[in-house]
Write a protein that holds these residues in place. Structure first.
Motif, PDB file in Angstrom:
ATOM      1  N   GLU A 179       0.846  -1.185   0.000  1.00 20.45           N
ATOM      2  CA  GLU A 179       0.000   0.000   0.000  1.00 20.45           C
ATOM      3  C   GLU A 179       0.885   1.240   0.000  1.00 20.45           C
ATOM      4  N   ARG A 181       0.426   5.300   0.261  1.00 22.49           N
ATOM      5  CA  ARG A 181      -0.649   6.197   0.691  1.00 22.49           C
ATOM      6  C   ARG A 181      -0.120   7.627   0.843  1.00 22.49           C
ATOM      7  N   ALA A 186      -4.587   6.536  -2.413  1.00 17.94           N
ATOM      8  CA  ALA A 186      -3.845   5.322  -2.056  1.00 17.94           C
ATOM      9  C   ALA A 186      -3.723   4.431  -3.287  1.00 17.94           C
TER      10      ALA A 186
END
Length: 227
Positions: A179, A181, A186
């Motif tokens: 991930e 972000r 994101a």
């Protein structure tokens, strides 16, 4: 080819099956037969074109020392031993052996490494987190694959922070989620293994590649050369 598979666990058993499907002859030695690498003598190892190790972090270093000291060609899918990598690399060089190691022999995961590198370059101001999920019996945490992903990201962009979250659940073959972000959005990259077969296929192809060679390689370096 005649291949020696070390380890009778789930992945080792699947490696044996895949190797036979590729037309190779296979001998399997389990840890109960090979305590402290006692089975890995020079005359025994001389029979084989390649050795594939899918054992445990506790067993693999002794196996490697025995195999490399006798000039064997070894593919290592076991993780959790890389603090000994420099020693093993030097031993392979001294004894004209061959060592091919990798935290993940899945071709799909190798593709994830390449895409992750591009993401780190394209999103330099994002925060990164890796969540890895594996079966409850996996002993090392974080996984070797998660550590490699972190290395890939930070090599591409040393300025980014990368958190790793490890989960051990049931019989999960392996899920790795990246991930990235920011305050505004994101981005996610995910690889999910549906079975261990992808790892086994890659390991057998690695053994085919390493036969007859001398040296030491990370699987990332040679995956593009596999037949």
């Amino acid at each position: 080819m005649l291949i020696l598979v070390l380890g009778r666990g789930k992945t080792g058993s699947l490696v044996t099956q895949v190797a036979r499907e590729h037309g190779h002859s296979v001998r399997v030695v389990g840890e109960e037969e090979n305590r402290d690498a006692m089975a890995l003598t020079a005359p025994f190892l001389a029979q084989f074109d390649a050795v594939i190790d899918f054992t445990t972090p506790e067993a693999v270093v002794r196996n490697l020392r025995a195999c490399l000291a006798n000039g064997a060609r070894v593919v290592v899918g076991t993780t959790g031993w890389y603090q000994h990598l420099d020693d093993m690399r030097q031993l392979a060089t001294r004894r004209s052996a061959a060592l091919l190691y990798g935290t993940n022999f899945s071709i799909g995961v190798q593709a994830l490494f390449r895409v992750a590198r591009e993401l780190a370059l394209a999103a330099p101001h994002y925060s990164f987190r890796i969540t890895e999920t594996h079966h409850a019996d996996k002993k090392d945490a974080p996984s070797g694959t998660a550590l490699t992903l972190k290395q890939v990201l930070q090599t591409a962009n040393p300025a980014i922070d990368v958190e790793i979250v490890s989960k051990r659940e049931g019989d999960a073959s392996g899920i790795h989620l990246i991930e990235a972000r920011s305050e505004n959005d994101a981005i996610e990259l995910k690889h999910e293994a549906f079975s261990r077969r992808g790892f086994a296929e890659g390991a057998v192809r690695a053994a085919e590649w390493i036969a007859g060679k001398n040296g030491c390689w990370d699987f990332q370096e040679v995956v593009g050369q596999l037949g």
